[in-house]
Design an enzyme around this catalytic site. Structure first.
Site, PDB file in Angstrom:
ATOM      1  CE  LYS A 150     -21.765  16.409  69.394  1.00  0.00           C
ATOM      2  NZ  LYS A 150     -22.922  16.926  69.342  1.00  0.00           N
TER       3      LYS A 150
ATOM      4  CG  ASP B  91     -24.847  17.534  66.138  1.00  0.00           C
ATOM      5  OD1 ASP B  91     -23.782  18.433  65.682  1.00  0.00           O
ATOM      6  OD2 ASP B  91     -25.362  17.617  67.220  1.00  0.00           O
TER       7      ASP B  91
ATOM      8  CG  ASP C 233     -17.627   4.973  57.670  1.00  0.00           C
ATOM      9  OD1 ASP C 233     -17.605   4.617  56.404  1.00  0.00           O
ATOM     10  OD2 ASP C 233     -18.229   4.202  58.525  1.00  0.00           O
TER      11      ASP C 233
ATOM     12  CE1 TYR D  22     -13.047   2.680  60.029  1.00  0.00           C
ATOM     13  CE2 TYR D  22     -13.168   4.714  61.079  1.00  0.00           C
ATOM     14  CZ  TYR D  22     -13.781   3.671  60.457  1.00  0.00           C
ATOM     15  OH  TYR D  22     -14.768   3.862  59.498  1.00  0.00           O
TER      16      TYR D  22
ATOM     17  CG  ASP E 105     -22.477   4.880  53.667  1.00  0.00           C
ATOM     18  OD1 ASP E 105     -21.399   4.871  52.815  1.00  0.00           O
ATOM     19  OD2 ASP E 105     -22.965   3.885  54.011  1.00  0.00           O
TER      20      ASP E 105
HETATM   21  C1  IPM Z   1     -15.740   2.644  53.876  1.00  0.00           C
HETATM   22  C2  IPM Z   1     -16.089   1.246  54.816  1.00  0.00           C
HETATM   23  C3  IPM Z   1     -14.955   0.837  55.719  1.00  0.00           C
HETATM   24  C4  IPM Z   1     -14.686   2.112  56.787  1.00  0.00           C
HETATM   25  C5  IPM Z   1     -15.341  -0.417  56.628  1.00  0.00           C
HETATM   26  C6  IPM Z   1     -15.520  -1.515  55.575  1.00  0.00           C
HETATM   27  C7  IPM Z   1     -14.102  -0.946  57.561  1.00  0.00           C
HETATM   28  O1  IPM Z   1     -17.151   1.745  55.565  1.00  0.00           O
HETATM   29  O2  IPM Z   1     -14.561   2.565  53.272  1.00  0.00           O
HETATM   30  O3  IPM Z   1     -16.277   3.337  54.068  1.00  0.00           O
HETATM   31  O4  IPM Z   1     -15.213   2.141  57.881  1.00  0.00           O
HETATM   32  O5  IPM Z   1     -13.687   2.982  56.445  1.00  0.00           O
HETATM   33 MN    MN Z   2     -18.189   3.524  54.885  1.00  0.00          MN
END
Ligand code: IPM
Ligand code: MN
Ligand code: NAD
Length: 353
Positions: A186, A219, A243, A135, A247
């Site tokens: 990893k 993984d 990140d 990042y 999700d």
């Molecule tokens: C999150 C998002 C951001 C990230 C993106 C929008 C840059 O996916 O906050 O999880 O990758 O951190």
């Molecule tokens: Mn994200």
């Protein structure tokens, strides 16, 4: 509390509106003294002015405000999404919000996609390093546009950055009386970065002999997350792994519409952090009043908690749970409530509490 609000793009503005409704309700019920200032930054503002976010947000806001309530940024009209990165990654980085705390808590078992899993099985936090790794916007290309094109994206990890986020994970476990911290990396493939995370994790863990230190490759962690999420209490990992992990983790707590987060600097006393849903601007469902506002409302609860309003934060969490348990949910959870209805129902639960 002095809160700067960036609702942002797409469903960002719809969900933040509901969080602000909840703030108003809880604020007047418990006489909380707060101020809110709303800012228009996002795609529209950028397209009109060419400005993503003014510099003063990075220099003056931490003095002027105690937190930022954030919706989401990202708009299909603006590619690449540099303006969005300047806003969100800019604040995270320039305000040194090095911890991204992402709680993963199932509020109602009927919304868990995993077979036979209950509220007890899905209850942990991910501590995501929030400003290093890929990042840092470092890289480049060579022979761009030709068949010989090369692209490089540098992943930076500092001793200081790794150590402080790992220490935060142990401190979090300690304060919340949790018995284990799992670090995920990893290191079987990433020789240098993996070695740094491994050494620092083992060193910091020695300071917390009563907390079990665990390790999984990233993984294998994803596989275990689906097989048996009940084994996790605190997971600490690097920025990009965190990140992606969060999700997947959002989905086992019922979906993106429920996952909240706090971007914080634990050492900062005046400015607490930026609080936002894990989800993005969801352009496909934007403007229809169907987005789930719960993630934003629970992010507001985290903001209140970090200002010392623990009771109020837990009342919001309880109200959210009560609404969900009654089957009052948005379309993403199979219901037919609108975004604003869910906000109203949460406010009603708070009033009746
Ligand atoms: C999150 C998002 C951001 C990230 C993106 C929008 C840059 O996916 O906050 O999880 O990758 O951190
Ligand atoms: Mn994200
Ligand atoms: P997204 O989180 O916006 O959407 C992923 C999926 O989840 C979509 O199907 C969406 O409809 C659904 N969803 C998300 N939030 C929901 C909610 N509250 N209620 C109901 N359904 C919901 O991720 P994406 O589609 O990968 O990205 C869209 C845009 O958002 C991109 O520009 C991306 O860069 C940006 N983004 C921003 C942030 C942020 O500002 N923090 C985070 C992630 C993505």
């Amino acid at each position: 509390m002095k809160i700067a609000v960036i609702a942002g793009d797409g469903i960002g503005s719809e969900v933040v509106k509901e969080a602000l409704k909840v703030l108003k309700t809880i604020g007047s019920k418990f006489n909380i003294n707060y101020e809110v200032e709303e800012f228009p930054y996002g795609a529209d503002y950028f397209l009109e002015t060419g400005i993503s976010i003014p510099q003063e947000a990075f220099t003056e806001w931490p003095k002027k405000f105690t937190a930022i309530l954030f919706g989401a940024v990202g708009d299909p009209r603006v590619k690449p999404n540099d303006y969005a990165k300047e806003i969100l990654l800019g604040i995270r980085t320039k305000l040194d919000l090095y911890v991204n705390l992402r709680p993963v808590k199932l509020l109602d078992k009927q919304y868990c996609p995993l077979k036979n899993k209950t509220e007890e099985d899905v209850n942990f936090v991910v501590v995501r390093e929030n400003i290093e790794d890929i990042y840092i916007n470092s890289g480049g290309n060579f022979k761009k546009g030709t068949k010989d094109e090369v692209a490089i994206e540098n992943s930076l990890h500092t001793r200081k950055g790794v150590e402080r986020v790992i220490r935060y994970a142990f401190e979090y476990a300690n304060e919340n009386k949790l018995s284990s911290v799992l670090m995920s990396d990893k290191s079987n493939a990433m020789v240098y970065v993996g070695d740094l995370w491994q050494r620092v994790f083992n060193e910091v863990a020695e300071e917390y002999p009563h907390i079990e230190k665990r390790h999984m490759y990233i993984d294998a962690l994803h596989m275990e997350l689906i097989r048996d999420p009940s084994q996790f209490e605190v997971i600490v990992t690097s920025n990009i792994f965190g990140d992606i992990l969060t999700d997947s983790a959002a989905q086992i707590q019922g979906g993106m519409g429920l996952a909240a987060s706090g971007n914080i600097n634990p050492e900062s006393t005046h400015f607490r952090g930026l609080y936002e849903p894990v989800h993005g601007s969801a352009p496909m469902i934007a403007g229809k009043n169907i987005a789930n506002p719960i993630a934003s409302i629970l992010s507001l609860a985290m903001l209140l908690q970090d200002h010392g309003y623990k009771k109020e934060a837990s009342i919001i969490q309880g109200a959210v749970k009560a609404v969900i348990n009654k089957g009052k949910v948005t379309v993403d959870l199979g219901g037919n409530c609108s975004t604003s209805e869910i906000g109203d129902l949460v406010c009603q639960e708070i009033q009746n509490n």
